[in-house]
Design a protein around this motif. Sequence first.
Motif, PDB file in Angstrom:
ATOM      1  N   THR A 318       0.829  -1.205   0.000  1.00 14.91           N
ATOM      2  CA  THR A 318       0.000   0.000   0.000  1.00 14.91           C
ATOM      3  C   THR A 318       0.861   1.252   0.000  1.00 14.91           C
ATOM      4  O   THR A 318       1.784   1.386   0.815  1.00 14.91           O
ATOM      5  N   ASP A 321      -2.608   5.136  -0.406  1.00 17.36           N
ATOM      6  CA  ASP A 321      -3.942   4.515  -0.464  1.00 17.36           C
ATOM      7  C   ASP A 321      -4.184   3.673  -1.710  1.00 17.36           C
ATOM      8  O   ASP A 321      -5.316   3.240  -1.956  1.00 17.36           O
ATOM      9  N   GLU A 323      -3.234   0.113  -3.665  1.00 18.61           N
ATOM     10  CA  GLU A 323      -2.691  -1.202  -3.368  1.00 18.61           C
ATOM     11  C   GLU A 323      -2.151  -1.866  -4.625  1.00 18.61           C
ATOM     12  O   GLU A 323      -2.819  -1.876  -5.663  1.00 18.61           O
ATOM     13  N   SER A 344      -8.335  -1.258   5.285  1.00 13.58           N
ATOM     14  CA  SER A 344      -7.232  -1.851   4.535  1.00 13.58           C
ATOM     15  C   SER A 344      -6.580  -2.925   5.392  1.00 13.58           C
ATOM     16  O   SER A 344      -6.014  -2.626   6.452  1.00 13.58           O
TER      17      SER A 344
END
Length: 633
Positions: A318, A321, A323, A344
């Motif tokens: 990550t 924000d 991934e 997350s």
Amino acid sequence: MLKKLTWYYNRLKLMNVAEVINFRIPQLFQEKVLGKAQASKKYKLLEVRRSFTAPTYLLATLQELFKANNFSAQFPIFNTSVELTSIDHWRKDYFNNIASPIGYYGNINRQNFERHGDVKYVAELSRMEFMPFMAFDAVANHNTQRVTRIESILKQWEAQNPYLYSIHWTSGIEVAIRSVNLIYTHLILKQFNRLSQEIDTGIRKQLTYNYQYLKHHLSYYSSANNHLMAELMGLNVISSYVEVAEPEAKKWQQQLEKQIYKQVLPDGVHMERCTRYHAEVTDQVLISLLFWEASNRETSKEIRQKLSTMFQFTEQVTYKDEETIFGDNDEGNVVHPYFVKNFSLFKSQLASANQLFGTSYKSEAKTDFRNYLLFGEAFQPKAYSTEPQDMLFENAGYGFWYDHSKKAKFSFDVGAIGDNLLAAHGHSDIFHFNFSLNGLPFFVDSGTYQYHSNQSFWRNYFRGISAHNTVSVNGKNHAVNNGRMSWINRPETNIIKYSITTNEATCTAQTNAFEKEGVKHSRTFTWNKKTKEIEIIDKLGVTHEKSVQLEWFLHIHPKAKVKKVEKKLIITQEGIQLELENAFFTNAELITGNQVLPLGWFSKSFGEKEPLTVVKISVPVTNLVSLHTKIYY
């Protein structure tokens, strides 16, 4: 029929005699014969260990957590959802509206869509991930209806899923995850004196059946992947929480420790080389470790060190924000606070690492529901602003580079496809790369979309070479597709050169994937952070006199716009602009959402797909060709 026989033949080729004799034959005997006797056997209910030290939860903390995140009875199942307060069918695929019938588990074909629906949708709800948080809500908000609902769910579920007589008894990973969530539900309600006799008996009965099931259905030999890790987690968690003979409990711990050494590569990456499965296995190890300690079992320094190294890879996933996903992604969890907005798993795990190992991975000084469930009041979050640094995981073959001044991230794959067993969750993505800028994804992996056999057309596309930012020769994948979940004839990939300095990073790797086509392929990635340029050089040499067809692919995020100007591509998104240069762009095709080929599709979430633009270069090669691509940002 021929296709199915070919699959069986190729699968058997991957097995040795020991596997067939010691595992496959007993496995078949278990499913066709022994299971029928086990299903009717009366088992003594397992008792909770008096010595088990459960996490301590406080009412005030729970109330604060629920102020920030209201509990929702709307439970998401991929691209649909169900209402937990009213659901009354626990063998149903609610997306396709198909209910799996009662039947002996050894006779159930999980891939029979017409009869059972999509097994992923059927199984997800019965992982019971909602139940610990429903218990938390019952306590924090003095909600007696939640306790009553837990009672009714347990009663319904047992009635609709008799032991070994439903689809929910066909997969050990589901049984194991269900066990974890049932145990957390039990210990929460017990701690706050909300554990009714109905809930206590219902959960202990399920744990008794689950323990018996897992003992007889461990996935060994060529099936020993994340499923075996989950199954052993289930056995370790159950045998830590309830009274099980100590030698047997110790055996499960030793078996899991053995698999941790076997399945976690020296660089800390899980052997299946899938971002999401790495996270799931990390939680399987973490939760097992916590339960060992809660039942006064020792955990070796070596096992703790193995777990610690796994978080080093998690840190790279990550960034701003966004991934980075490699390989299959079905968004799986062991425990899941699904109602928390923008939750997350990767970020939550980094906070777990800081708690366990005193690391300083980037995190916030606030408690999240997952970590509170795992650690209780012992969880002491701290804020760290640490950014990930350039890193290559040599055993897994994954590289991550950063230009923090531009919030830019470049990740690439120069490793093998999946694990060395069946490569089940791997994609044909050798030399694939991703790139994000200012927190926005520009060049992406196309995703996973589906696992089910009735979607084999799309399954083959999304895991295939044309769904990745790499090169294909004569339309071939890097390996031979052996059904929806495995590859055979996996190629070798070697890192030739790798270096990192303050302003430049470079990596060169080669693969023999197209050796049968008479082609040698190498790719070099170079990032000059001072001049803000990334260069990708593909070299392909033909070793015979025949011409071959090279296809070069680049997948651009659906939200980005693409414009071709002669040898250049101009890509924009939210006011951010990239320029790409390649001499072959003059004849490049821009393809969006072609359903026939197929080509130009993106799956952000399991079960969903949408069009994206893919840049495709087709080049006939007779000798040696070098493709130079430059990215200016």
